[in-house]
Design an enzyme around this catalytic site. Sequence first.
Site, PDB file in Angstrom:
ATOM      1  N   THR A   1     -39.623  61.218  45.824  1.00 41.60           N
ATOM      2  CA  THR A   1     -39.418  62.090  46.733  1.00 41.60           C
ATOM      3  C   THR A   1     -38.312  63.243  46.552  1.00 41.60           C
ATOM      4  OG1 THR A   1     -39.869  59.845  47.697  1.00 41.60           O
ATOM      5  CG2 THR A   1     -38.264  61.311  49.009  1.00 41.60           C
TER       6      THR A   1
ATOM      7  N   LYS B   1     -38.847  48.355  40.659  1.00 41.46           N
ATOM      8  CA  LYS B   1     -38.959  49.075  42.534  1.00 41.46           C
ATOM      9  C   LYS B   1     -41.097  48.796  42.356  1.00 41.46           C
ATOM     10  CE  LYS B   1     -40.459  53.647  44.702  1.00 41.46           C
ATOM     11  NZ  LYS B   1     -39.213  55.037  44.416  1.00 41.46           N
TER      12      LYS B   1
ATOM     13  N   TYR C   1     -40.022  51.450  37.180  1.00 38.70           N
ATOM     14  CA  TYR C   1     -40.361  52.044  38.505  1.00 38.70           C
ATOM     15  C   TYR C   1     -42.016  51.547  38.255  1.00 38.70           C
ATOM     16  CZ  TYR C   1     -42.333  55.164  42.668  1.00 38.70           C
ATOM     17  OH  TYR C   1     -42.858  55.981  43.719  1.00 38.70           O
TER      18      TYR C   1
END
Length: 293
Positions: A44, A161, A132
Amino acid sequence: MFKGSIVALITPFKDGAIDRKSLKRLIDFHVEKGTDGIVIAGTTGESATLTFSEHEDLIKMAVEFADKRIPIIAGTGANATHEAIALTKSAEKAGADGSLQIVPYYNKPTQEGIYQHFKAIAEETSIPLILYNIPSRTGVDMLPETFARLYSDFPNVIGIKEATGNVARVSEMISLTNPDVVILSGDDALTLPMMAVGAKGVISVANNLVPEDIATMCRLALEGRFEEARQIHDRYWKLFKTLFIETNPIPVKTAAYLMGLIDDIEMRLPLYYMKPENEEKLKSVLKDYGLIR
């Protein structure tokens, strides 16, 4: 430290450079609103379009602006192991509290290749590592057994994650490790379902816009107050979906600009501004939530 509502922070740019003023304002905003942690230089945060030196500088700025008021988790993964090690060492030296390590993308390693990649990083650094797993972006899925092996073998691998979209992965990974393992949702829409079966929180896109409510939802879930948490989840369902009408982080960065959280809407190519019709949809939803007029 690594539980609750952790924001996947956008990276503000202005005139082609990182906008220090807006970045500090964002970090102060999240401290004030009760966010539990900040991921800097993640997906992001447009990490893929940062130069190596910008990546290092962004992490240093975040640590400086946070001033130990909120944990900073630095996105330091890469699809080249040596680069991931170098970035992680730099983040550790800068004072980051943790590192988010994406599964190597594009080159599609085997499960053993994934293990060896993270093994090398874990052996070369001591900072807590959150792996992740997002196969929709990386092209490869780190299987629960591979994560469990890494978690067992390296004490600084503390969690994951998880962004496969499969809630059952939470139960599977807990069964292979222990109930204390840090599993964080990588999808706002699945945060509450994942926390209901043992996840510890979320690394959230929506938190950029509504940090207080996402933090409250996670706190309620951690306290076992799921009916109250579900009311917040249901309230923001439409926002969760709207933030992905185009590739993340295009909608959330646009929304942050419209809300006055950042000074410029600037993104780095190949990310580009929203289609006008999608921006109108986004504006309509933001108005429905009272986030813009």
